[in-house]
Design a protein around this motif. Structure first.
Motif, mmCIF file in Angstrom:
data_model
loop_
_atom_site.group_PDB
_atom_site.id
_atom_site.type_symbol
_atom_site.label_atom_id
_atom_site.label_comp_id
_atom_site.label_asym_id
_atom_site.label_seq_id
_atom_site.Cartn_x
_atom_site.Cartn_y
_atom_site.Cartn_z
ATOM 1 N N LEU A 4 0.914 -1.102 -0.174
ATOM 2 C CA LEU A 4 -0.115 0.042 -0.177
ATOM 3 C C LEU A 4 0.884 1.216 0.004
ATOM 4 O O LEU A 4 1.991 1.134 0.248
ATOM 5 C CB LEU A 4 -0.958 -0.025 1.240
ATOM 6 N N TYR A 6 0.642 5.524 0.854
ATOM 7 C CA TYR A 6 -0.079 6.533 1.446
ATOM 8 C C TYR A 6 0.516 7.868 1.327
ATOM 9 O O TYR A 6 1.929 8.020 1.218
ATOM 10 C CB TYR A 6 -0.104 6.348 3.203
ATOM 11 N N LEU A 87 -5.166 7.254 0.057
ATOM 12 C CA LEU A 87 -4.602 5.819 0.091
ATOM 13 C C LEU A 87 -4.583 5.441 -1.359
ATOM 14 O O LEU A 87 -5.246 5.571 -2.343
ATOM 15 C CB LEU A 87 -5.742 4.813 0.716
ATOM 16 N N VAL A 194 -4.930 -3.430 7.987
ATOM 17 C CA VAL A 194 -6.190 -2.676 7.366
ATOM 18 C C VAL A 194 -7.038 -2.320 8.072
ATOM 19 O O VAL A 194 -7.058 -2.467 9.324
ATOM 20 C CB VAL A 194 -6.707 -3.774 6.263
ATOM 21 N N GLU A 198 -9.142 0.689 3.795
ATOM 22 C CA GLU A 198 -8.161 -0.430 2.912
ATOM 23 C C GLU A 198 -9.416 -1.369 2.685
ATOM 24 O O GLU A 198 -9.549 -1.908 1.383
ATOM 25 C CB GLU A 198 -7.172 -0.881 3.852
#
Length: 250
Positions: A4, A6, A87, A194, A198
């Motif tokens: 992920l 950010y 995100l 998460v 997410e």
């Protein structure tokens, strides 16, 4: 699959998750490691400057740190009227369970979610030893020995009690999509880094009865109860138990 990303508007690069502003409500990143962090001088997802961080994946390859609009997917995350952060992930390599798993896993049962991958759902509201949530051996003021749930899981246990009582009710029950989504996210957060955004942005949970049943059954130790009943039946020992079924979505 990949990790992920950010993006934090007007922020400077950082490597400690404790530096994430409280307004972002990213407590589920506690214990995660930041692989890389870089400064964005312009053209961030918000059109301005800020900082991008890449969360180190549990497995697989980390995403490339930076802003690459043609290769990334970004979503704003709000707290009230304020966009606190964005995100993101590589569009062709959305993160899967191995990328988001926590270093310490709680045993449970794999359930196929909306991305086609198996995610481990912990057994929450079932008697020990089938309960896989972390428990501590404790002793009360009266000297009585007991098992106590470790801090941080109290809310999830409260939620599971509601679903357990519903599953064992002889009457059909009603629940909202929001209520089930909150329960599913809380369950997934036990083993994965998460949270609400997410899970929902990655479209991991669907409205299908099959997915609902599998998630709730796994959280209540359904697979263990079925296995136990089969073993007892094979040995000729009578058993009793309950069956979890889908209620009415309100």
């Amino acid at each position: 699959m990949s990790s992920l990303l950010y993006y934090f508007p007007k922020a400077e690069p950082f490597y400690d998750p404790k530096q994430i502003p409280a307004a972002c409500e990213l407590d589920h990143l506690a214990g995660a490691k930041i692989k890389t962090s870089s400064k964005v001088y312009r053209d961030g997802p918000d059109g301005g400057m800020g900082a991008v961080i890449v969360v180190e994946p549990g497995g697989g390859k980390a995403a490339k740190c930076g802003i690459y609009p043609d290769k990334q997917t970004w979503h704003p995350v709000r707290n009230g009227d304020q966009v606190t952060h964005y995100l993101g992930w590589e569009s062709e390599n959305p993160p899967g369970p191995s990328d988001l798993e926590r270093p310490k896993q709680v045993e449970g049962h794999p359930v196929e979610l909306g991305d086609g991958n198996k995610w481990v759902i912990p057994c929450v509201h079932v008697p020990s030893p089938a309960n896989t949530m972390p428990m501590a051996y404790t002793i009360g003021d009266d000297g009585a020995f007991s098992l106590s749930l470790l801090p941080g899981y109290e809310k999830l246990m409260e939620m599971s009690v509601v679903w357990h009582d519903r599953a064992n009710s002889s009457e059909s029950f009603r629940f909202s999509h929001l209520e089930f989504a909150e329960y599913a996210v809380a369950l997934l957060a036990v083993n994965y880094h998460v949270g609400w955004h997410e899970v929902l942005r990655l479209a991991l949970i669907h409205t299908s009865a099959a997915m609902f049943n599998e998630i709730v059954l796994a959280s209540l130790g359904g697979p263990d109860l079925v296995a136990y009943a089969k073993a007892q039946k094979k040995s000729g020992t009578p058993t009793s138990g309950s069956e979890v079924s889908v209620g009415d979505v309100g």
